[in-house]
Write a protein that holds these residues in place. Structure first.
Motif, PDB file in Angstrom:
ATOM      1  N   ASN A  99      -3.731   2.057   4.768  1.00 44.74           N
ATOM      2  CA  ASN A  99      -2.524   1.418   4.387  1.00 44.74           C
ATOM      3  C   ASN A  99      -2.384  -0.050   4.575  1.00 44.74           C
ATOM      4  OD1 ASN A  99      -1.395   3.991   3.615  1.00 44.74           O
ATOM      5  ND2 ASN A  99      -0.939   4.301   5.671  1.00 44.74           N
ATOM      6  N   GLN A 100      -3.947  -0.819   4.464  1.00 47.28           N
ATOM      7  CA  GLN A 100      -3.776  -2.016   5.013  1.00 47.28           C
ATOM      8  C   GLN A 100      -3.535  -3.106   3.844  1.00 47.28           C
ATOM      9  OE1 GLN A 100      -7.585  -3.031   6.731  1.00 47.28           O
ATOM     10  NE2 GLN A 100      -7.121  -5.150   7.151  1.00 47.28           N
ATOM     11  N   VAL A 101      -3.792  -2.989   2.858  1.00 49.95           N
ATOM     12  CA  VAL A 101      -3.707  -3.876   1.739  1.00 49.95           C
ATOM     13  C   VAL A 101      -2.645  -3.495   0.539  1.00 49.95           C
ATOM     14  CG1 VAL A 101      -6.175  -4.436   1.894  1.00 49.95           C
ATOM     15  CG2 VAL A 101      -5.401  -2.894   0.175  1.00 49.95           C
ATOM     16  N   ASP A 102      -2.113  -4.704  -0.051  1.00 45.86           N
ATOM     17  CA  ASP A 102      -1.100  -4.496  -0.930  1.00 45.86           C
ATOM     18  C   ASP A 102      -1.673  -4.236  -2.430  1.00 45.86           C
ATOM     19  OD1 ASP A 102       1.518  -5.315   0.559  1.00 45.86           O
ATOM     20  OD2 ASP A 102       0.270  -7.035   0.896  1.00 45.86           O
ATOM     21  N   LEU A 103      -2.806  -4.835  -2.480  1.00 48.84           N
ATOM     22  CA  LEU A 103      -3.807  -4.530  -3.789  1.00 48.84           C
ATOM     23  C   LEU A 103      -5.140  -4.612  -3.484  1.00 48.84           C
ATOM     24  CD1 LEU A 103      -3.309  -5.214  -6.801  1.00 48.84           C
ATOM     25  CD2 LEU A 103      -3.623  -7.604  -6.328  1.00 48.84           C
ATOM     26  N   VAL A 104      -5.539  -3.580  -4.494  1.00 51.57           N
ATOM     27  CA  VAL A 104      -7.257  -3.352  -4.497  1.00 51.57           C
ATOM     28  C   VAL A 104      -7.562  -3.999  -5.974  1.00 51.57           C
ATOM     29  CG1 VAL A 104      -9.105  -1.944  -4.788  1.00 51.57           C
ATOM     30  CG2 VAL A 104      -7.308  -1.462  -2.834  1.00 51.57           C
ATOM     31  N   THR A 105      -8.333  -4.834  -6.077  1.00 53.15           N
ATOM     32  CA  THR A 105      -8.863  -5.101  -7.308  1.00 53.15           C
ATOM     33  C   THR A 105     -10.320  -4.899  -7.459  1.00 53.15           C
ATOM     34  OG1 THR A 105      -9.288  -7.638  -6.512  1.00 53.15           O
ATOM     35  CG2 THR A 105      -7.002  -7.043  -7.588  1.00 53.15           C
ATOM     36  N   CYS A 106     -10.811  -4.892  -8.711  1.00 57.10           N
ATOM     37  CA  CYS A 106     -12.234  -4.774  -9.260  1.00 57.10           C
ATOM     38  C   CYS A 106     -12.459  -5.385 -10.228  1.00 57.10           C
ATOM     39  CB  CYS A 106     -12.495  -3.336  -9.295  1.00 57.10           C
ATOM     40  SG  CYS A 106     -12.090  -1.937  -8.140  1.00 57.10           S
ATOM     41  N   SER A 129       3.213   1.267  -1.602  1.00 58.68           N
ATOM     42  CA  SER A 129       4.026   0.209  -2.519  1.00 58.68           C
ATOM     43  C   SER A 129       2.807  -0.737  -3.251  1.00 58.68           C
ATOM     44  CB  SER A 129       5.054  -0.648  -1.901  1.00 58.68           C
ATOM     45  OG  SER A 129       4.283  -1.509  -0.979  1.00 58.68           O
ATOM     46  N   GLY A 130       1.474  -0.274  -2.820  1.00 58.92           N
ATOM     47  CA  GLY A 130       0.712  -1.208  -3.368  1.00 58.92           C
ATOM     48  C   GLY A 130       0.019  -0.881  -5.019  1.00 58.92           C
ATOM     49  N   ARG A 131      -0.909  -1.532  -5.215  1.00 59.67           N
ATOM     50  CA  ARG A 131      -1.303  -1.188  -6.961  1.00 59.67           C
ATOM     51  C   ARG A 131      -2.948  -1.485  -6.811  1.00 59.67           C
ATOM     52  NH1 ARG A 131       2.992  -0.195  -7.224  1.00 59.67           N
ATOM     53  NH2 ARG A 131       4.790  -0.822  -8.567  1.00 59.67           N
ATOM     54  N   LEU A 132      -3.341  -0.689  -7.671  1.00 63.60           N
ATOM     55  CA  LEU A 132      -4.886  -0.987  -8.086  1.00 63.60           C
ATOM     56  C   LEU A 132      -4.823  -1.629  -9.514  1.00 63.60           C
ATOM     57  CD1 LEU A 132      -7.883  -0.134  -7.778  1.00 63.60           C
ATOM     58  CD2 LEU A 132      -7.514   1.892  -8.644  1.00 63.60           C
ATOM     59  N   ALA A 133      -5.764  -2.536  -9.389  1.00 60.81           N
ATOM     60  CA  ALA A 133      -6.075  -3.165 -10.594  1.00 60.81           C
ATOM     61  C   ALA A 133      -7.739  -3.320 -11.004  1.00 60.81           C
ATOM     62  CB  ALA A 133      -5.549  -4.676 -10.477  1.00 60.81           C
ATOM     63  N   ILE A 134      -7.908  -2.746 -12.013  1.00 60.60           N
ATOM     64  CA  ILE A 134      -9.503  -2.716 -12.562  1.00 60.60           C
ATOM     65  C   ILE A 134      -9.627  -3.504 -13.806  1.00 60.60           C
ATOM     66  CG2 ILE A 134     -11.205  -1.076 -13.535  1.00 60.60           C
ATOM     67  CD1 ILE A 134      -9.910   1.199 -12.056  1.00 60.60           C
ATOM     68  N   LEU A 245      -3.790  -1.135 -14.379  1.00 66.86           N
ATOM     69  CA  LEU A 245      -3.143  -1.202 -13.239  1.00 66.86           C
ATOM     70  C   LEU A 245      -2.622   0.234 -13.296  1.00 66.86           C
ATOM     71  CD1 LEU A 245      -0.573  -4.414 -13.502  1.00 66.86           C
ATOM     72  CD2 LEU A 245      -2.311  -3.772 -11.528  1.00 66.86           C
ATOM     73  N   ALA A 246      -2.392   0.741 -11.722  1.00 63.86           N
ATOM     74  CA  ALA A 246      -1.828   1.835 -11.532  1.00 63.86           C
ATOM     75  C   ALA A 246      -1.337   1.784  -9.869  1.00 63.86           C
ATOM     76  CB  ALA A 246      -2.782   3.031 -11.362  1.00 63.86           C
ATOM     77  N   GLU A 247      -0.397   2.695  -9.613  1.00 65.50           N
ATOM     78  CA  GLU A 247      -0.088   2.737  -8.236  1.00 65.50           C
ATOM     79  C   GLU A 247      -0.397   4.175  -7.761  1.00 65.50           C
ATOM     80  OE1 GLU A 247       4.492   4.303  -9.079  1.00 65.50           O
ATOM     81  OE2 GLU A 247       4.338   2.064  -9.053  1.00 65.50           O
ATOM     82  N   PRO A 248      -0.415   4.056  -6.303  1.00 67.36           N
ATOM     83  CA  PRO A 248      -1.079   5.344  -5.621  1.00 67.36           C
ATOM     84  C   PRO A 248       0.130   6.374  -5.718  1.00 67.36           C
ATOM     85  CG  PRO A 248      -0.387   3.516  -3.894  1.00 67.36           C
ATOM     86  CD  PRO A 248      -0.219   2.883  -5.247  1.00 67.36           C
ATOM     87  N   ASN A 249      -0.247   7.674  -5.950  1.00 71.82           N
ATOM     88  CA  ASN A 249       0.445   8.905  -5.849  1.00 71.82           C
ATOM     89  C   ASN A 249       0.937   9.156  -4.437  1.00 71.82           C
ATOM     90  OD1 ASN A 249       1.389   8.775  -8.544  1.00 71.82           O
ATOM     91  ND2 ASN A 249      -0.585  10.201  -8.948  1.00 71.82           N
TER      92      ASN A 249
END
Length: 249
Positions: A99-106, A129-134, A245-249
């Protein structure tokens, strides 16, 4: 699978061309990612390469970026930025805390990752509350020049599987770890002179660097350039920048 094809070291001999000639990303694409967040304090940019996307995130939105890159040559070529910290790590083992980051990007990297290990790792390091962006810059084959360039690259690579990334997104789309997915597409154009066009091709890890195939590649690119350049001596590679974009479940 591309992640079985030496992804950690395959760009080591491409660093100079990578730094000079890899395309950037449209500001609108970056803005769409940041606007999806409730808070944007820390980003993990995974597979950061020489830091093109890391610096862009930091410059446009003054966000602290942890750039995760396993290739030492790429990290060394990245240079310094007050908001970007490069760290040795992989998508499968980022060495970041829960739970360290607000956003992961690739950016231009997810297809090199093992999704079975990567997606749980991203889920672990993201805040709820974060997001993953590919993100991928996909060459626009509706543009005549870009389509011809793509044909030349595909031929020179002997139809390398890296030219076919359409299946790479499937594990993300099917993962139960993430939800509320959305996709956006943004146009982008990279202006290049002849050296830039050749350098752009050579920044791709599966391009030949010597021999008959290499000489044929150079000849084909020069012929393409000479038949397409404008009066100032430039051509334009056209991309569709795809953002998932997606958010963690």
């Amino acid at each position: 699978m591309l992640y079985e094809m030496n992804p950690l070291n395959r760009f080591s001999d491409r660093v100079e061309d990578y730094v000079k000639y890899r395309p950037s990303y449209p500001r609108e694409a970056i803005a769409s990612i940041i606007s999806s967040l409730e808070t944007a304090e820390v980003v993990a940019d995974v597979g950061a390469g020489t830091g093109i996307s890391s610096r862009l995130l930091a410059d446009l939105h003054s966000i602290r970026v942890i750039a995760i890159e396993p290739n030492a040559e790429m990290r060394q070529a990245a240079g310094t930025h007050p908001l970007v910290e490069f760290r040795d790590g992989t998508a499968e083992a980022t060495n970041l805390a829960d739970n360290q980051v607000d956003l992961v990007t690739c950016f231009q990297s997810f297809h090199w990752f093992n999704p079975i290990l990567t997606l749980p790792e991203f889920h672990r390091i993201l805040k709820p509350s974060g997001r993953l962006a590919i993100v991928w810059n996909t060459r626009d084959r509706n543009d005549e020049f870009t389509a011809e360039y793509s044909s030349i690259v595909r031929k020179a690579s002997n139809n390398h599987p890296g030219e076919k990334r359409s299946d790479a997104i499937k594990p993300f789309l099917e993962s139960s770890l993430f939800g509320n997915r959305c996709q956006s597409v943004f146009p982008y154009k990279q202006k290049l002179d002849l050296a830039g066009l050749v350098g752009r091709a050579m920044s791709t890890s599966y391009m030949p660097k010597s021999g008959e195939a290499y000489e044929e590649l150079l000849s084909d690119l020069q012929q393409l350039f000479e038949g397409s350049c404008d009066e100032d001596g430039f051509v334009g590679l056209v991309y569709q920048t795809e953002v998932y974009l997606a958010e963690p479940n």
